[in-house]
Design a protein around this motif. Structure first.
Motif, PDB file in Angstrom:
ATOM      1  N   LYS A 168     -44.041 -51.458  53.744  1.00  0.00           N
ATOM      2  CA  LYS A 168     -43.234 -51.473  52.516  1.00  0.00           C
ATOM      3  C   LYS A 168     -43.884 -50.625  51.421  1.00  0.00           C
ATOM      4  O   LYS A 168     -43.200 -49.880  50.714  1.00  0.00           O
ATOM      5  CB  LYS A 168     -43.035 -52.908  52.021  1.00  0.00           C
ATOM      6  N   GLU A 169     -45.202 -50.741  51.275  1.00  0.00           N
ATOM      7  CA  GLU A 169     -45.896 -49.945  50.251  1.00  0.00           C
ATOM      8  C   GLU A 169     -45.853 -48.461  50.606  1.00  0.00           C
ATOM      9  O   GLU A 169     -45.712 -47.616  49.724  1.00  0.00           O
ATOM     10  CB  GLU A 169     -47.332 -50.427  50.067  1.00  0.00           C
ATOM     11  N   TYR A 170     -45.955 -48.143  51.877  1.00  0.00           N
ATOM     12  CA  TYR A 170     -45.827 -46.758  52.335  1.00  0.00           C
ATOM     13  C   TYR A 170     -44.458 -46.201  51.934  1.00  0.00           C
ATOM     14  O   TYR A 170     -44.346 -45.085  51.415  1.00  0.00           O
ATOM     15  CB  TYR A 170     -46.022 -46.699  53.856  1.00  0.00           C
ATOM     16  N   GLU A 171     -43.415 -46.982  52.156  1.00  0.00           N
ATOM     17  CA  GLU A 171     -42.061 -46.538  51.803  1.00  0.00           C
ATOM     18  C   GLU A 171     -41.912 -46.357  50.289  1.00  0.00           C
ATOM     19  O   GLU A 171     -41.256 -45.416  49.833  1.00  0.00           O
ATOM     20  CB  GLU A 171     -41.036 -47.526  52.350  1.00  0.00           C
ATOM     21  N   LYS A 172     -42.536 -47.233  49.499  1.00  0.00           N
ATOM     22  CA  LYS A 172     -42.496 -47.087  48.044  1.00  0.00           C
ATOM     23  C   LYS A 172     -43.205 -45.816  47.595  1.00  0.00           C
ATOM     24  O   LYS A 172     -42.726 -45.103  46.711  1.00  0.00           O
ATOM     25  CB  LYS A 172     -43.137 -48.300  47.364  1.00  0.00           C
ATOM     26  N   VAL A 173     -44.355 -45.522  48.199  1.00  0.00           N
ATOM     27  CA  VAL A 173     -45.085 -44.310  47.834  1.00  0.00           C
ATOM     28  C   VAL A 173     -44.283 -43.075  48.236  1.00  0.00           C
ATOM     29  O   VAL A 173     -44.210 -42.099  47.477  1.00  0.00           O
ATOM     30  CB  VAL A 173     -46.503 -44.281  48.455  1.00  0.00           C
ATOM     31  N   THR A 174     -43.641 -43.117  49.394  1.00  0.00           N
ATOM     32  CA  THR A 174     -42.787 -42.004  49.818  1.00  0.00           C
ATOM     33  C   THR A 174     -41.695 -41.760  48.781  1.00  0.00           C
ATOM     34  O   THR A 174     -41.447 -40.616  48.386  1.00  0.00           O
ATOM     35  CB  THR A 174     -42.170 -42.286  51.201  1.00  0.00           C
ATOM     36  N   ALA A 175     -41.071 -42.823  48.311  1.00  0.00           N
ATOM     37  CA  ALA A 175     -40.035 -42.691  47.283  1.00  0.00           C
ATOM     38  C   ALA A 175     -40.626 -42.147  45.984  1.00  0.00           C
ATOM     39  O   ALA A 175     -40.007 -41.307  45.308  1.00  0.00           O
ATOM     40  CB  ALA A 175     -39.356 -44.039  47.044  1.00  0.00           C
ATOM     41  N   THR A 176     -41.821 -42.602  45.637  1.00  0.00           N
ATOM     42  CA  THR A 176     -42.486 -42.102  44.427  1.00  0.00           C
ATOM     43  C   THR A 176     -42.737 -40.608  44.540  1.00  0.00           C
ATOM     44  O   THR A 176     -42.451 -39.851  43.615  1.00  0.00           O
ATOM     45  CB  THR A 176     -43.811 -42.857  44.180  1.00  0.00           C
ATOM     46  N   PHE A 177     -43.269 -40.169  45.674  1.00  0.00           N
ATOM     47  CA  PHE A 177     -43.514 -38.732  45.874  1.00  0.00           C
ATOM     48  C   PHE A 177     -42.220 -37.941  45.720  1.00  0.00           C
ATOM     49  O   PHE A 177     -42.197 -36.877  45.100  1.00  0.00           O
ATOM     50  CB  PHE A 177     -44.112 -38.459  47.253  1.00  0.00           C
ATOM     51  N   ASN A 178     -41.135 -38.453  46.303  1.00  0.00           N
ATOM     52  CA  ASN A 178     -39.846 -37.761  46.220  1.00  0.00           C
ATOM     53  C   ASN A 178     -39.279 -37.708  44.813  1.00  0.00           C
ATOM     54  O   ASN A 178     -38.480 -36.831  44.493  1.00  0.00           O
ATOM     55  CB  ASN A 178     -38.826 -38.409  47.166  1.00  0.00           C
ATOM     56  N   SER A 179     -39.687 -38.651  43.970  1.00  0.00           N
ATOM     57  CA  SER A 179     -39.123 -38.720  42.617  1.00  0.00           C
ATOM     58  C   SER A 179     -39.882 -37.876  41.586  1.00  0.00           C
ATOM     59  O   SER A 179     -39.408 -37.697  40.472  1.00  0.00           O
ATOM     60  CB  SER A 179     -39.079 -40.174  42.141  1.00  0.00           C
TER      61      SER A 179
END
Length: 161
Positions: free
Chosen positions: A116-127
């Motif tokens: 879940k934290e990996y997915e949040k960081v991925t979204a952060t990078f994309n934003s």
């Protein structure tokens, strides 16, 4: 690189960062692998490890367990997001090593929460609209740092199975 102003296009940086990030965690990318073998990413590696094996260390006597390495990685993902979103106060890194022995339910939860934290960081990078020095450093740091812990987990795994 644009020869006129020596800058890197945001999309080029983000796409390359995400490929390395994905490879580290998922073990494979649409563009092939750059530095690890297919199927040896963090999630592939921990998928079939039992809680008993995750609770064992390489050297015993205070050496970190697989569970401790994974908790430290999860903790780092959380801290990274906080820093990328403006956190300035120090992190108590010692608490990131608080888990050593895990039950099956705690181990399953730890694996799920890391994803879940990996997915949040991925979204952060994309934003991120503008990659500044601090954000680039933080982003590259999590890839390199996780690659180190992935290697440590894989070495411990060789001795506990």
């Amino acid at each position: 690189m644009n020869s006129n102003n020596n800058s890197i296009k945001k999309e080029d940086f983000t796409n390359n960062l995400l490929n390395f990030f994905k490879e580290t965690f998922e073990g494979t990318t649409p563009n092939g692998n750059s530095f690890i073998d297919k199927g040896t990413g963090l999630f592939d590696t921990i998928e079939n490890i039992s809680a008993d094996a995750a609770s064992k260390s390489l050297g015993g006597g205070g050496s970190a367990t697989i569970a401790a390495h994974l908790e430290h990685t999860r903790f780092y993902l959380v801290a990274l997001q906080e820093f990328m979103n403006g956190r300035t106060e120090k992190v108590d890194w010692k608490t990131s090593w608080s888990i050593n022995n895990v039950s099956e339910s705690v181990w399953d939860s730890l694996k799920e929460n890391t994803r879940k934290e990996y997915e949040k960081v991925t979204a952060t990078f994309n934003s991120i609209e503008t990659w500044n020095d601090d954000k680039i450093s933080d982003a590259l740091g999590i890839v390199v740092h996780t690659a180190y812990h992935l290697g440590a987990i894989r070495q411990i795994l060789k001795t506990v199975n």
